[in-house]
Structures are given as C-alpha cells and as structure tokens.
Scaffold this motif. Sequence first.
Motif, mmCIF file in Angstrom:
data_model
loop_
_atom_site.group_PDB
_atom_site.id
_atom_site.type_symbol
_atom_site.label_atom_id
_atom_site.label_comp_id
_atom_site.label_asym_id
_atom_site.label_seq_id
_atom_site.Cartn_x
_atom_site.Cartn_y
_atom_site.Cartn_z
ATOM 1 N N ASP B 20 0.857 -1.167 0.000
ATOM 2 C CA ASP B 20 0.000 0.000 0.000
ATOM 3 C C ASP B 20 0.901 1.226 0.000
ATOM 4 O O ASP B 20 1.694 1.409 0.908
ATOM 5 N N MET B 21 0.789 2.030 -1.038
ATOM 6 C CA MET B 21 1.711 3.154 -1.175
ATOM 7 C C MET B 21 1.322 4.305 -0.275
ATOM 8 O O MET B 21 0.271 4.894 -0.457
ATOM 9 N N HIS B 22 2.151 4.623 0.700
ATOM 10 C CA HIS B 22 1.922 5.904 1.342
ATOM 11 C C HIS B 22 2.844 6.923 0.686
ATOM 12 O O HIS B 22 3.768 6.572 -0.053
ATOM 13 N N ASP B 53 -4.500 -1.257 -5.656
ATOM 14 C CA ASP B 53 -5.951 -1.236 -5.852
ATOM 15 C C ASP B 53 -6.507 0.178 -5.978
ATOM 16 O O ASP B 53 -7.689 0.355 -6.257
ATOM 17 N N ILE B 54 -5.678 1.182 -5.768
ATOM 18 C CA ILE B 54 -6.053 2.532 -6.197
ATOM 19 C C ILE B 54 -4.817 3.278 -6.696
ATOM 20 O O ILE B 54 -3.691 2.971 -6.299
ATOM 21 N N VAL B 55 -5.053 4.233 -7.587
ATOM 22 C CA VAL B 55 -4.031 5.211 -7.937
ATOM 23 C C VAL B 55 -4.692 6.564 -7.735
ATOM 24 O O VAL B 55 -5.604 6.927 -8.472
ATOM 25 N N ASP B 56 -4.282 7.273 -6.717
ATOM 26 C CA ASP B 56 -4.879 8.593 -6.498
ATOM 27 C C ASP B 56 -3.971 9.653 -7.116
ATOM 28 O O ASP B 56 -2.995 9.322 -7.794
ATOM 29 N N ILE B 59 -0.126 9.291 -6.234
ATOM 30 C CA ILE B 59 0.580 8.183 -6.891
ATOM 31 C C ILE B 59 0.667 8.455 -8.396
ATOM 32 O O ILE B 59 1.687 8.190 -9.031
ATOM 33 N N ALA B 85 -10.647 -1.291 -12.877
ATOM 34 C CA ALA B 85 -11.383 -0.380 -11.974
ATOM 35 C C ALA B 85 -10.527 0.843 -11.636
ATOM 36 O O ALA B 85 -11.047 1.949 -11.468
ATOM 37 N N VAL B 86 -9.216 0.639 -11.555
ATOM 38 C CA VAL B 86 -8.307 1.751 -11.273
ATOM 39 C C VAL B 86 -8.266 2.712 -12.464
ATOM 40 O O VAL B 86 -8.301 3.932 -12.305
ATOM 41 N N ILE B 88 -10.627 3.220 -14.726
ATOM 42 C CA ILE B 88 -11.903 3.947 -14.796
ATOM 43 C C ILE B 88 -11.890 5.106 -13.787
ATOM 44 O O ILE B 88 -12.256 6.242 -14.106
ATOM 45 N N THR B 89 -11.430 4.806 -12.584
ATOM 46 C CA THR B 89 -11.419 5.810 -11.520
ATOM 47 C C THR B 89 -10.453 6.952 -11.832
ATOM 48 O O THR B 89 -10.771 8.122 -11.615
#
Lengths: 133, 141
Positions: B20-22, B53-56, B59, B85-86, B88-89
């Motif tokens: 999980d990337m912080h 599971d996410i790229v905000d 990131i 899903a990432v 699309i988001t």
Amino acid sequence: MAVTSTENLPLVSEPDVVAIRRRVREISAQLGFTLVDQTKVVTAASELARNTVIYGGGGIVQLESLNGPRVGLRLIFEDKGPGIPDVELALRNGFTTGSGMGLGLGGAKRLVNDFEIVSRTGEGTKVTITRWK
Amino acid sequence: MEKIPILKMGEFLLVTIQVDMHDRLALSLQDDLTRMISQTEARGVLIDISSLDIVDSFIGRMLANIASMSRVLDAETVVVGMQPAVAITLVELGLSLTGVRTALHVDAGMEVLRSSLNDTNGNETITGKSANRDTYGSNFD
C-alpha cells in the motif's frame, strides 16, 4: 435515512491515510459495492484524507454505513485547520497550494454522488461525501 | 524504513509495487529510481502496478514524475498491469497520466521497452542498416 453503523478514525499522519483507505475498502465491500464503486470511494477518501492531514493539520473522519431506503457509505472529514478562503477556487482542477496535482478536492467530488464542503477561515473544514450503492 | 525493491535486468530496471503506497514511500521510490537509472545507465524502466488497488492523484503524480525524470536521463518508462477499476477511476478523477506509456501486462511492457530501444539505436545509426531496415521496409531490399 437509517445509519446502521458509525465509526471514527483519527487522521493525523500519513499511515492514517493508508488505514482509512483500507477501512473504506472493507466497508464498501461489505455493503456490496461493485469493484469500480469501491475503487472510486476509496480513491476519493484517499484524496480527502490527505487534504485533512496536509492542509488541515490533522483531524478525524467519521464513517457511516447507510442502510435503507438506499444503501450507501458516507464519510465526513473534519479538521480544525486554517480553512479554505475560496472553496470555489479550491474545487477547480489544477488548483493547488501544495505539492499535489490540484485534483484532490475536485477529483474527489467527481468520484462520489453527494459532496458538501463547509469551510471557515481560521476555524476549519468539513467535507461530507456519500457514495450510493 | 520500508523500500520498494528495484531489480536490474539487462538494460532495464523492474519495479513491482506490492505494498500500500503511502506518500513518503512514493517519493523515495522516485528518488531511488532516478539514482539507479544514472548509476546503471538503464535504458528502460518497467513499473508493475497490478497489485495497486487505487491510484490517487499523488501516486499518479509520482508515476508521471518518474516518466519525465527517466526521459531526461535517456530511459523510457512503461507502467503495466493497471486494474480496470483503477483505470476507470483515474479518468474520472481527471488524471490522464500524460507522457506515461502503459501496457496491459509485463510481457507487453517489455516489448514496448525493447522496441523503443531498437528505434533509438536505429536512428543513431546514420546508415540505418540493421534495425531500421528490419522494422520499416522490405520495399528497400
């Protein structure tokens, strides 16, 4: 609107942002969100949690599972930081006072169904988002 | 402190992000990679994000930064394995990852790096004998 469960998590440092992402993922999966919707609400939570830590000087997030008539997840980010002088401007793409891309606030808004922000200079900021199943 | 390992394979550097990337980890990866590119004279960087599971936006910015920094250091970057899903988001978030090359999986990404390397080598050869010919044209034979 029936709130089935509520929990509060602290939002002070970077690891808290990661912890909130995980928790939002868990709850949205339990509520039966599709993978895409889970990803959207987790990403929105990540943006807002970072804002609370970096710009708000830390705060808390309240997570509410909503059940009936519609199922949804509501997140309330609250800090007692300096506040946002011009919310309209802050919501605009590309606006940043920090090191981000300026997509945080506006981007989070686009990823959820309901978005509400109340900010008072010198008092703090409260952002409420809801994603419906 | 936690570190994301960087593997050297021939002229390429490989990174698989499995944690999980912080934000601080993302920044240190950016620094480590640029240092490694210049130390090893790598010509390509492959970043596998299939476990993310996410790229905000943070990131995303890191990926874009790595791509531009490595370009300045004469290395190509390709990001592989983004979950649908990432993707699309990301688009709804407003992040287009401009300047970041992507491929569906590691194999396709390696192909992108190899062919970009061939192109560069070909262009540098003024007579354009091997690489260019093979790629562009049986017409000239």
